[in-house]
Write a protein that holds these residues in place. Sequence first.
Motif, PDB file in Angstrom:
ATOM      1  N   GLN A  40       0.834  -1.205   0.000  1.00 10.80           N
ATOM      2  CA  GLN A  40       0.000   0.000   0.000  1.00 10.80           C
ATOM      3  C   GLN A  40       0.868   1.255   0.000  1.00 10.80           C
ATOM      4  N   ARG A  43       2.191   1.699  -3.496  1.00 14.48           N
ATOM      5  CA  ARG A  43       1.125   2.175  -4.387  1.00 14.48           C
ATOM      6  C   ARG A  43       0.863   3.655  -4.176  1.00 14.48           C
ATOM      7  N   GLU A  44       0.655   4.044  -2.916  1.00 17.13           N
ATOM      8  CA  GLU A  44       0.309   5.433  -2.617  1.00 17.13           C
ATOM      9  C   GLU A  44       1.410   6.410  -3.024  1.00 17.13           C
ATOM     10  N   THR A  45       2.649   6.096  -2.657  1.00 17.95           N
ATOM     11  CA  THR A  45       3.732   7.040  -2.951  1.00 17.95           C
ATOM     12  C   THR A  45       4.047   7.090  -4.440  1.00 17.95           C
ATOM     13  N   SER A  48       1.105   8.950  -6.215  1.00 24.06           N
ATOM     14  CA  SER A  48       1.168  10.370  -5.863  1.00 24.06           C
ATOM     15  C   SER A  48       2.265  11.071  -6.666  1.00 24.06           C
TER      16      SER A  48
END
Length: 58
Positions: A40, A43-45, A48
Amino acid sequence: MSRVKSETRQLTEGVFVRFRPSDYDEIRQEADRRGISVAQLLRETTLSSVRSTSLRAS
């Protein structure tokens, strides 16, 4: 940030990335600090970063 099961099932594409042990430890510690999985966090970084780069390029 917890995902709903139906949202998780939509994740169908995968990649394999290798890290040096010290880099992985750093990533794992940050994921633990945020209370999310390493996957996660990546994925998020990544999303973004890609999305903010795309906005600047537009």
